[in-house]
Design a protein around this motif. Structure first.
Motif, PDB file in Angstrom:
ATOM      1  N   TYR A 148       0.967  -1.121   0.019  1.00 42.76           N
ATOM      2  CA  TYR A 148       0.067  -0.303  -0.003  1.00 42.76           C
ATOM      3  C   TYR A 148       0.766   1.010   0.519  1.00 42.76           C
ATOM      4  N   ARG A 149       1.462   1.495   1.108  1.00 45.46           N
ATOM      5  CA  ARG A 149       2.579   2.035   1.512  1.00 45.46           C
ATOM      6  C   ARG A 149       3.260   2.110  -0.430  1.00 45.46           C
ATOM      7  N   VAL A 150       3.961   1.762  -1.104  1.00 49.76           N
ATOM      8  CA  VAL A 150       4.614   1.906  -2.646  1.00 49.76           C
ATOM      9  C   VAL A 150       2.873   1.730  -3.367  1.00 49.76           C
ATOM     10  N   LEU A 151       1.851   2.491  -3.418  1.00 50.83           N
ATOM     11  CA  LEU A 151       0.966   2.596  -4.219  1.00 50.83           C
ATOM     12  C   LEU A 151       1.071   4.255  -3.657  1.00 50.83           C
ATOM     13  N   VAL A 152       0.772   4.504  -2.961  1.00 51.39           N
ATOM     14  CA  VAL A 152       0.773   5.850  -2.153  1.00 51.39           C
ATOM     15  C   VAL A 152       2.277   6.630  -2.950  1.00 51.39           C
ATOM     16  N   LYS A 153       3.248   6.450  -2.524  1.00 54.79           N
ATOM     17  CA  LYS A 153       4.137   6.950  -3.107  1.00 54.79           C
ATOM     18  C   LYS A 153       4.176   7.088  -5.203  1.00 54.79           C
ATOM     19  N   TYR A 154       4.166   6.224  -5.466  1.00 52.86           N
ATOM     20  CA  TYR A 154       3.702   5.921  -6.486  1.00 52.86           C
ATOM     21  C   TYR A 154       3.143   6.982  -7.504  1.00 52.86           C
ATOM     22  N   ILE A 155       1.584   7.354  -6.552  1.00 50.27           N
ATOM     23  CA  ILE A 155       0.315   8.083  -6.973  1.00 50.27           C
ATOM     24  C   ILE A 155       1.643   9.744  -6.665  1.00 50.27           C
ATOM     25  N   TYR A 156       1.619   9.876  -5.605  1.00 51.35           N
ATOM     26  CA  TYR A 156       2.121  10.964  -4.759  1.00 51.35           C
ATOM     27  C   TYR A 156       3.490  11.264  -5.983  1.00 51.35           C
ATOM     28  N   ASP A 157       4.332  11.145  -6.377  1.00 49.90           N
ATOM     29  CA  ASP A 157       5.753  11.435  -7.527  1.00 49.90           C
ATOM     30  C   ASP A 157       4.969  11.385  -9.330  1.00 49.90           C
ATOM     31  N   SER A 158       3.401  10.779  -8.980  1.00 43.98           N
ATOM     32  CA  SER A 158       2.485  11.258 -10.412  1.00 43.98           C
ATOM     33  C   SER A 158       2.320  12.222 -10.771  1.00 43.98           C
ATOM     34  N   LEU A 159       2.119  12.860  -9.530  1.00 45.79           N
ATOM     35  CA  LEU A 159       1.933  14.524  -9.315  1.00 45.79           C
ATOM     36  C   LEU A 159       2.925  15.829  -9.461  1.00 45.79           C
ATOM     37  N   ASP A 160       1.416  16.530 -10.071  1.00 42.18           N
ATOM     38  CA  ASP A 160       2.479  18.355 -10.260  1.00 42.18           C
ATOM     39  C   ASP A 160       1.669  18.774  -8.904  1.00 42.18           C
ATOM     40  N   LEU A 161       3.138  19.201  -7.911  1.00 44.54           N
ATOM     41  CA  LEU A 161       2.876  19.773  -6.468  1.00 44.54           C
ATOM     42  C   LEU A 161       3.162  21.490  -6.925  1.00 44.54           C
ATOM     43  N   HIS A 162       2.462  22.055  -5.759  1.00 40.39           N
ATOM     44  CA  HIS A 162       3.117  23.608  -5.617  1.00 40.39           C
ATOM     45  C   HIS A 162       2.750  23.326  -4.309  1.00 40.39           C
ATOM     46  N   GLU A 163       3.695  23.751  -3.422  1.00 39.49           N
ATOM     47  CA  GLU A 163       4.160  24.250  -1.829  1.00 39.49           C
ATOM     48  C   GLU A 163       3.386  22.426  -1.034  1.00 39.49           C
ATOM     49  N   GLY A 164       3.792  21.570  -1.955  1.00 39.38           N
ATOM     50  CA  GLY A 164       3.642  19.890  -1.235  1.00 39.38           C
ATOM     51  C   GLY A 164       2.251  19.097  -1.824  1.00 39.38           C
ATOM     52  N   LYS A 165       1.095  20.308  -2.249  1.00 33.43           N
ATOM     53  CA  LYS A 165       0.182  19.789  -2.325  1.00 33.43           C
ATOM     54  C   LYS A 165      -0.496  20.017  -3.767  1.00 33.43           C
ATOM     55  N   PRO A 166      -1.652  18.941  -4.035  1.00 37.73           N
ATOM     56  CA  PRO A 166      -1.823  18.382  -6.216  1.00 37.73           C
ATOM     57  C   PRO A 166      -2.690  19.821  -6.124  1.00 37.73           C
ATOM     58  N   ILE A 167      -2.460  20.211  -7.393  1.00 35.02           N
ATOM     59  CA  ILE A 167      -3.309  21.362  -8.112  1.00 35.02           C
ATOM     60  C   ILE A 167      -3.977  21.156  -9.349  1.00 35.02           C
ATOM     61  N   LEU A 168      -5.122  20.661  -8.307  1.00 35.38           N
ATOM     62  CA  LEU A 168      -6.237  20.839  -9.293  1.00 35.38           C
ATOM     63  C   LEU A 168      -6.719  21.634 -10.139  1.00 35.38           C
ATOM     64  N   VAL A 169      -7.198  20.602 -11.820  1.00 39.41           N
ATOM     65  CA  VAL A 169      -7.370  21.024 -12.796  1.00 39.41           C
ATOM     66  C   VAL A 169      -9.089  22.319 -12.206  1.00 39.41           C
ATOM     67  N   ASP A 170      -8.462  23.692 -13.151  1.00 33.25           N
ATOM     68  CA  ASP A 170      -9.852  23.731 -12.616  1.00 33.25           C
ATOM     69  C   ASP A 170     -10.959  24.012 -13.857  1.00 33.25           C
ATOM     70  N   THR A 171     -11.742  23.287 -13.869  1.00 33.92           N
ATOM     71  CA  THR A 171     -12.190  22.376 -15.048  1.00 33.92           C
ATOM     72  C   THR A 171     -13.895  22.412 -14.862  1.00 33.92           C
ATOM     73  N   ASP A 172     -14.532  22.779 -15.320  1.00 31.67           N
ATOM     74  CA  ASP A 172     -15.895  22.080 -15.572  1.00 31.67           C
ATOM     75  C   ASP A 172     -16.235  20.770 -16.426  1.00 31.67           C
ATOM     76  N   ALA A 173     -15.053  19.900 -16.283  1.00 30.99           N
ATOM     77  CA  ALA A 173     -16.009  18.456 -17.147  1.00 30.99           C
ATOM     78  C   ALA A 173     -15.747  17.449 -16.621  1.00 30.99           C
ATOM     79  N   GLN A 174     -15.199  17.535 -14.959  1.00 29.53           N
ATOM     80  CA  GLN A 174     -16.362  16.643 -14.577  1.00 29.53           C
ATOM     81  C   GLN A 174     -16.718  15.404 -14.466  1.00 29.53           C
ATOM     82  N   TYR A 175     -16.993  14.383 -14.835  1.00 28.87           N
ATOM     83  CA  TYR A 175     -17.326  13.171 -15.117  1.00 28.87           C
ATOM     84  C   TYR A 175     -19.138  12.797 -14.039  1.00 28.87           C
TER      85      TYR A 175
END
Length: 225
Positions: A148-175
């Motif tokens: 589980y920790r490996v998956l968490v790290k993999y996901i976190y490493d795939s994110l672009d971060l700003h000040e350590g936090k994920p950057i929300l895509v400002d869009t109305d395209a949610q499904y």
């Protein structure tokens, strides 16, 4: 004129040959299982590998003793802003494909070209679920805390971060009312698709996976009984 036709013929044959080689290689390598380094012990965390028929997500419990995903991907970023979800699906892919192609009928040639040749940006798609049911496109699998920790790290490493936090895509395209998009690293291409990302995550976590996969069917073949 004959020379031009001959050259064009070679080009067409080359493209057809590449397509055949690509399909054969993907089929064989995606179904060739990666040998497990060890047999994981104490597997008590229920996760899922889920497909919509084309794209795969890794589905994890929202809350674990070490992590509450809703603090990383806040419920308030979804349209519904509801709370209390049990599971969260995470997938990676081409941002243009995600946002501009909610259904295949919406696919544009320009979007496909950009995605196929790695010219676009990528995004992480997060979807919350109240419950998960297994079916022909969704398979459960139990892992331990180390996996589980490996998956968490993999996901976190795939994110672009700003000040350590994920950057929300400002869009109305949610499904729907329980998902959101976040900026991610890397670029989608015909050799590294959304399913390649999933397959690599599974390999790193010592879960059933193929050597290389760009389609969902090869990944799911390792979970079908």
């Amino acid at each position: 004129m004959k020379k031009i036709r001959k050259v064009l013929g070679y080009i067409v044959l080359g493209i057809l040959g590449f397509c055949v080689l690509y399909v054969v290689a993907e089929y064989c390598l995606s179904r060739l299982a990666v040998s497990s380094k060890k047999v994981p012990m104490d597997r008590n965390i229920q996760v899922f590998v889920k497909s919509n028929g084309i794209h795969t997500d890794i589905v994890l419990p929202v809350i674990m003793k070490e992590l509450d995903w809703s603090h990383i991907f806040p419920y308030t970023n979804t349209v519904g802003k509801k709370t209390g979800y049990q599971y969260m699906g995470i997938g990676w892919g081409d941002k243009g494909f995600y946002l501009d192609t909610p259904e295949w009928k919406d696919l544009k040639a320009s979007t496909a070209f950009v995605a196929a040749f790695g010219l676009g940006q990528s995004a992480i798609h997060v979807t919350y679920y109240n419950s998960i049911r297994e079916n022909d496109l969704c398979f459960g699998y139990k892992i331990n805390e180390e996996q589980y920790r490996v998956l968490v790290k993999y996901i976190y490493d795939s994110l672009d971060l700003h000040e350590g936090k994920p950057i929300l895509v400002d869009t109305d395209a949610q499904y729907d009312d329980a998902d959101a998009f976040y900026e991610a690293k890397g670029a989608y291409s015909m050799f590294y698709s959304c399913n390649t990302w999933t397959n690599n995550a599974l390999k790193k976590a010592d879960m059933p996976a193929g050597v290389w996969a760009t389609l969902d069917k090869g990944i799911l073949s390792h979970y079908r009984k």
